[in-house]
Design an enzyme around this catalytic site. Sequence first.
Site, PDB file in Angstrom:
ATOM      1  N   ARG A 118       0.805  -1.238   0.000  1.00 29.29           N
ATOM      2  CA  ARG A 118       0.000   0.000   0.000  1.00 29.29           C
ATOM      3  C   ARG A 118       0.829   1.274   0.000  1.00 29.29           C
ATOM      4  NH1 ARG A 118      -3.168  -3.058   3.703  1.00 29.29           N
ATOM      5  NH2 ARG A 118      -4.838  -4.069   2.548  1.00 29.29           N
ATOM      6  N   LYS A 140       3.721  11.250 -11.341  1.00 26.37           N
ATOM      7  CA  LYS A 140       2.843  10.380 -12.151  1.00 26.37           C
ATOM      8  C   LYS A 140       3.580   9.073 -12.378  1.00 26.37           C
ATOM      9  CE  LYS A 140      -0.123  13.438 -14.816  1.00 26.37           C
ATOM     10  NZ  LYS A 140      -0.458  13.909 -16.180  1.00 26.37           N
ATOM     11  N   ASN A 242       0.243  18.154 -20.878  1.00 26.72           N
ATOM     12  CA  ASN A 242      -0.100  17.123 -21.863  1.00 26.72           C
ATOM     13  C   ASN A 242      -0.227  17.678 -23.273  1.00 26.72           C
ATOM     14  OD1 ASN A 242      -0.249  14.968 -20.041  1.00 26.72           O
ATOM     15  ND2 ASN A 242      -2.255  15.653 -19.366  1.00 26.72           N
ATOM     16  N   HIS A 262       8.324   7.985 -27.285  1.00 25.18           N
ATOM     17  CA  HIS A 262       7.326   8.864 -26.673  1.00 25.18           C
ATOM     18  C   HIS A 262       7.550  10.321 -27.104  1.00 25.18           C
ATOM     19  CE1 HIS A 262       4.570  10.489 -23.689  1.00 25.18           C
ATOM     20  NE2 HIS A 262       5.540  11.286 -23.261  1.00 25.18           N
TER      21      HIS A 262
HETATM   22  P1  NAD Z   1      13.082   5.021 -21.955  1.00 24.71           P
HETATM   23  O1  NAD Z   1      12.921   4.915 -20.517  1.00 24.71           O
HETATM   24  O2  NAD Z   1      12.587   3.915 -22.802  1.00 24.71           O
HETATM   25  O3  NAD Z   1      14.610   5.304 -22.267  1.00 24.71           O
HETATM   26  C1  NAD Z   1      15.009   5.450 -23.595  1.00 24.71           C
HETATM   27  C2  NAD Z   1      16.187   4.515 -23.944  1.00 24.71           C
HETATM   28  O4  NAD Z   1      17.386   5.048 -23.422  1.00 24.71           O
HETATM   29  C3  NAD Z   1      16.059   3.126 -23.372  1.00 24.71           C
HETATM   30  O5  NAD Z   1      16.549   2.203 -24.303  1.00 24.71           O
HETATM   31  C4  NAD Z   1      16.966   3.187 -22.161  1.00 24.71           C
HETATM   32  O6  NAD Z   1      17.453   1.927 -21.767  1.00 24.71           O
HETATM   33  C5  NAD Z   1      18.064   4.056 -22.666  1.00 24.71           C
HETATM   34  N1  NAD Z   1      18.835   4.781 -21.680  1.00 24.71           N
HETATM   35  C6  NAD Z   1      18.392   5.378 -20.544  1.00 24.71           C
HETATM   36  N2  NAD Z   1      19.368   6.096 -19.998  1.00 24.71           N
HETATM   37  C7  NAD Z   1      20.452   5.949 -20.762  1.00 24.71           C
HETATM   38  C8  NAD Z   1      21.771   6.468 -20.709  1.00 24.71           C
HETATM   39  N3  NAD Z   1      22.133   7.350 -19.785  1.00 24.71           N
HETATM   40  N4  NAD Z   1      22.649   6.084 -21.656  1.00 24.71           N
HETATM   41  C9  NAD Z   1      22.255   5.233 -22.641  1.00 24.71           C
HETATM   42  N5  NAD Z   1      21.032   4.733 -22.777  1.00 24.71           N
HETATM   43  C10 NAD Z   1      20.135   5.100 -21.833  1.00 24.71           C
HETATM   44  O7  NAD Z   1      12.349   6.336 -22.520  1.00 24.71           O
HETATM   45  P2  NAD Z   1      12.236   7.822 -21.957  1.00 24.71           P
HETATM   46  O8  NAD Z   1      12.151   8.670 -23.155  1.00 24.71           O
HETATM   47  O9  NAD Z   1      13.237   8.107 -20.935  1.00 24.71           O
HETATM   48  O10 NAD Z   1      10.827   7.812 -21.224  1.00 24.71           O
HETATM   49  C11 NAD Z   1       9.638   7.592 -21.934  1.00 24.71           C
HETATM   50  C12 NAD Z   1       8.589   7.115 -20.963  1.00 24.71           C
HETATM   51  O11 NAD Z   1       8.339   8.140 -20.001  1.00 24.71           O
HETATM   52  C13 NAD Z   1       7.257   6.817 -21.624  1.00 24.71           C
HETATM   53  O12 NAD Z   1       6.764   5.610 -21.139  1.00 24.71           O
HETATM   54  C14 NAD Z   1       6.372   7.958 -21.180  1.00 24.71           C
HETATM   55  O13 NAD Z   1       5.022   7.596 -21.119  1.00 24.71           O
HETATM   56  C15 NAD Z   1       6.943   8.278 -19.835  1.00 24.71           C
HETATM   57  N6  NAD Z   1       6.678   9.639 -19.361  1.00 24.71           N
HETATM   58  C16 NAD Z   1       6.191   9.779 -18.116  1.00 24.71           C
HETATM   59  C17 NAD Z   1       5.964  11.035 -17.614  1.00 24.71           C
HETATM   60  C18 NAD Z   1       5.504  11.207 -16.198  1.00 24.71           C
HETATM   61  O14 NAD Z   1       5.149  12.333 -15.821  1.00 24.71           O
HETATM   62  N7  NAD Z   1       5.518  10.167 -15.391  1.00 24.71           N
HETATM   63  C19 NAD Z   1       6.238  12.170 -18.393  1.00 24.71           C
HETATM   64  C20 NAD Z   1       6.747  11.984 -19.674  1.00 24.71           C
HETATM   65  C21 NAD Z   1       6.973  10.701 -20.153  1.00 24.71           C
HETATM   66  N1  GLY Z   2       3.960  14.615 -18.210  1.00 26.43           N
HETATM   67  C1  GLY Z   2       2.714  15.118 -17.776  1.00 26.43           C
HETATM   68  C2  GLY Z   2       2.607  15.373 -16.327  1.00 26.43           C
HETATM   69  O1  GLY Z   2       3.508  15.071 -15.565  1.00 26.43           O
HETATM   70  O2  GLY Z   2       1.605  15.825 -15.866  1.00 26.43           O
END
Ligand code: NAD
Ligand code: GLY
Length: 358
Positions: A118, A140, A242, A262
């Site tokens: 939880r 988030k 967003n 993304h």
């Molecule tokens: P990801 O986590 O897939 O990372 C991208 C790639 O880079 C992966 O292959 C990873 O292994 C690699 N990588 C990470 N760090 C590295 C480094 N220092 N050196 C080499 N390779 C590295 O993608 P992302 O773009 O970081 O994140 C996208 C995700 O984030 C999506 O799922 C999206 O929905 C989410 N997101 C969440 C929020 C939120 O507020 N929680 C906001 C925006 C995006």
């Molecule tokens: N990436 C959208 C939010 O954090 O609200």
Amino acid sequence: MNTLTVDLGTRSYPIYIGQALLGKPELLEKYISGQQVMLVSNETVAPLYLQTVLDMLAGFETATVILPDGEQFKNLDTLNTIFSALLENRFNRDCTLIALGGGVVGDITGFAAASYQRGVPFLQIPTTLLAQVDSSVGGKTGVNHPQGKNMIGAFHQPRCVLIDTNTLDTLDDRQLAAGLAEVIKYGLIHDADFFAWLETNMDALKARDKQALGYAIERSCAIKAEIVAADERESGKRALLNLGHTFGHAIETGTGYGTWLHGEAVATGMLMAADLSARHGWLQAEAVQRTEQLLQRAGLPTTPPESMNEEQFRQLMSIDKKVIGGNLRLVLLKNMGEGIITGDFRQELLSETLNMGS
Ligand code: NAD
Ligand code: GLY
């Protein structure tokens, strides 16, 4: 090192931003409750940085989970591997989780922390530009469902965010560009001066100039921290973050998770939002052009995938989290630096935007 604060009363937390912060255990230790620490990373990031972080945790009882790499693994099955590791290691409610990786690792780990027994604390060590400027901040967390992006999740704030900008040295150019999409987003929704700064400094950012990247990360985190502090649970203003995401999430789901990054999907989505805003006469054509040019200079796509048609877009967009009472709301632009959240758009103009790729 610079320190920003996400101001949420008793749940406020710092964002540390600087070079070579991995290796400074004092930045993590005070945010760890109890002795048990589960470090979650993936098969790409772990060989690069896991040992350095483990060395920072000397004195704690540590265990690790290494997830498969990719958006297609951001699901309940992968989440379950974290729960299994926590249970197998007899981790109790007094444990702390640490996410080491990009947004995928951060979102899954955060959701594991939100729901294990939880709710337990977690810390974020983001290693992609996208995670450093967006996903690690704001609480988030969640996973995807085959029918929709991020459809299962929870709000759960980290105890601290540790951004070592040196981790970007190992990130490839495509991923760096994906992070720039979210940076450009902040200029579009909130800060026209920052957008103009990005126009001036895009070449330096693409060349990985440390000073330019450091400023872009700080300004992005500062804007996100301000918006999250004002509206943690997205009852209003936070939805501005967003911009481009309703279109972008449809592209990610419609093309298959992991096909478009993304940030790439968000980039195209932001141009679609700008296009729709201009069709309503809310945004000047010149602002749309500037947006397109900046996204393209960042190395990002601006045209929706040919494989998706209007009907598929509409079906996927109809389960967006901003739908209220069956009505879709979109983040659009009234001006450069001024986002709005509205359901008051014309369907025939939306059709035109959804067909801009064909
Ligand atoms: P990801 O986590 O897939 O990372 C991208 C790639 O880079 C992966 O292959 C990873 O292994 C690699 N990588 C990470 N760090 C590295 C480094 N220092 N050196 C080499 N390779 C590295 O993608 P992302 O773009 O970081 O994140 C996208 C995700 O984030 C999506 O799922 C999206 O929905 C989410 N997101 C969440 C929020 C939120 O507020 N929680 C906001 C925006 C995006
Ligand atoms: N990436 C959208 C939010 O954090 O609200």
